[in-house]
Enzyme design. Sequence first.
Site, PDB file in Angstrom:
ATOM      1  N   LYS A 197       0.866  -1.179   0.000  1.00 48.02           N
ATOM      2  CA  LYS A 197       0.000   0.000   0.000  1.00 48.02           C
ATOM      3  C   LYS A 197       0.903   1.229   0.000  1.00 48.02           C
ATOM      4  O   LYS A 197       1.700   1.436   0.921  1.00 48.02           O
ATOM      5  CB  LYS A 197      -0.893  -0.013   1.236  1.00 48.02           C
ATOM      6  CG  LYS A 197      -1.788   1.219   1.327  1.00 48.02           C
ATOM      7  CD  LYS A 197      -2.819   1.056   2.422  1.00 48.02           C
ATOM      8  CE  LYS A 197      -3.670   2.307   2.543  1.00 48.02           C
ATOM      9  NZ  LYS A 197      -4.696   2.174   3.565  1.00 48.02           N
ATOM     10  N   LYS A 250      -2.097  -1.582  -4.008  1.00 45.93           N
ATOM     11  CA  LYS A 250      -2.939  -0.386  -3.958  1.00 45.93           C
ATOM     12  C   LYS A 250      -2.082   0.865  -4.013  1.00 45.93           C
ATOM     13  O   LYS A 250      -1.113   0.945  -3.248  1.00 45.93           O
ATOM     14  CB  LYS A 250      -3.712  -0.444  -2.646  1.00 45.93           C
ATOM     15  CG  LYS A 250      -4.574   0.744  -2.348  1.00 45.93           C
ATOM     16  CD  LYS A 250      -5.202   0.554  -1.002  1.00 45.93           C
ATOM     17  CE  LYS A 250      -5.965   1.823  -0.653  1.00 45.93           C
ATOM     18  NZ  LYS A 250      -6.437   1.805   0.698  1.00 45.93           N
TER      19      LYS A 250
HETATM   20  C1  PBG Z   1      -7.582   3.149   5.359  1.00 41.81           C
HETATM   21  C2  PBG Z   1      -7.852   3.088   3.901  1.00 41.81           C
HETATM   22  C3  PBG Z   1      -7.647   4.070   2.912  1.00 41.81           C
HETATM   23  C4  PBG Z   1      -8.117   3.533   1.714  1.00 41.81           C
HETATM   24  C5  PBG Z   1      -8.582   2.258   1.996  1.00 41.81           C
HETATM   25  N1  PBG Z   1      -8.389   1.990   3.343  1.00 41.81           N
HETATM   26  C6  PBG Z   1      -7.169   5.463   3.009  1.00 41.81           C
HETATM   27  C7  PBG Z   1      -5.822   5.811   3.456  1.00 41.81           C
HETATM   28  O1  PBG Z   1      -4.911   4.988   3.591  1.00 41.81           O
HETATM   29  O2  PBG Z   1      -5.688   7.004   3.730  1.00 41.81           O
HETATM   30  C8  PBG Z   1      -8.131   4.235   0.382  1.00 41.81           C
HETATM   31  C9  PBG Z   1      -9.136   3.726  -0.587  1.00 41.81           C
HETATM   32  C10 PBG Z   1      -9.421   4.607  -1.746  1.00 41.81           C
HETATM   33  O3  PBG Z   1      -8.795   5.657  -1.977  1.00 41.81           O
HETATM   34  O4  PBG Z   1     -10.340   4.245  -2.485  1.00 41.81           O
HETATM   35  N2  PBG Z   1      -6.261   3.129   5.706  1.00 41.81           N
HETATM   36 ZN    ZN Z   2      -5.899   3.852   7.843  1.00 37.94          ZN
END
Ligand code: PBG
Ligand code: ZN
Length: 327
Positions: A197, A250
Amino acid sequence: MAGFPIYRPRRLRATENLRSMIREVDLSVKDLIYPLFVGPGEKVKAEIGSLPGTYQWSVDRIMEPVDQVVQLGITAVILFGIPSYKDEEGSSAWDDEQPVQMAAKMIKKKYPELVVITDACFCEYTTHGHCGVLDADGNVDNDETLENLKKLAVSQARCGADIIAPSNMMDGYVQVMRKALDEEGFEKTAIMAYSAKFASAYYGPFRDAAGSAPGKGNRNGYQMDPCNGNEAMREIQLDIEEGADIIIIKPAMSYLDICWRAHKKFNRPLCVYNVSGEYAMIKAASQNGWIDEKKIVLETMCCFKRAGAKMIITYFALEVARWLQGK
Ligand code: PBG
Ligand code: ZN
């Protein structure tokens, strides 16, 4: 190998039937995972401004989109929660009476077969908006956060989650979750880890939707540097060793090299998350008439499959399912 004029690649592109016979990947409704935002209150269906066509639902109305999902043949949803209270620790994340837990129970009751995935993070639940507990210097404390993650995982499993998706990028998170779940008798609950991520600006609209933007600072201390592909392979390796069943990459569109490398290297079930900013860009351009939404979305989804993704989390899931069925 014979070259031109013996070999003419265009021969097999002459008709749609020929093209579909030799197509290397197929997009199916079974590939799709639909994200749902569930929050407090009653009778709420509030469109998210930066994610047109996507809504925040209160628990009492959550079956409306879920019924649609099932009717369209989509087999999985991922739940994100907006809690009714926040604190420094994010303790509403492991409260069985909060929206994600309540929604999971309701969904599993009506549709036992539907795969319910719950996002496991703290940023929606903490007053400061970071994905864990802060130490005295205001940094996210890895090991303290792991303690809370155990409680969160067990609460979500208890309320019916088939798959838990930890997204806070803490070191060792899969290992402690697996152990906590097994100790509580949830050895059948799977873990889908957001292994790679990235600290991405593509999450902007999601943070508006979930009210989860960090008040101060950013997530660079836990999410990955977008420049690093080798490091992503190490993160994935660690999560597999710790017991992750499915790996998430992601964002998706700008990170397909990561997906392809992971596919080649690990040959494990891979999921790409087509994130909020990616959705918003396509929606905005198509609403302006600058691109053909249906064509661009179907093309993008095929590219995810070509890059090795088995599953796709996307806000376009309902539309894609309709298009695939000619509706
Ligand atoms: C929580 C989370 C996030 C997303 C999914 N779970 C946001 C972040 O890390 O700030 C992003 C999903 C999206 O942008 O569609 N940590
Ligand atoms: Zn988070």
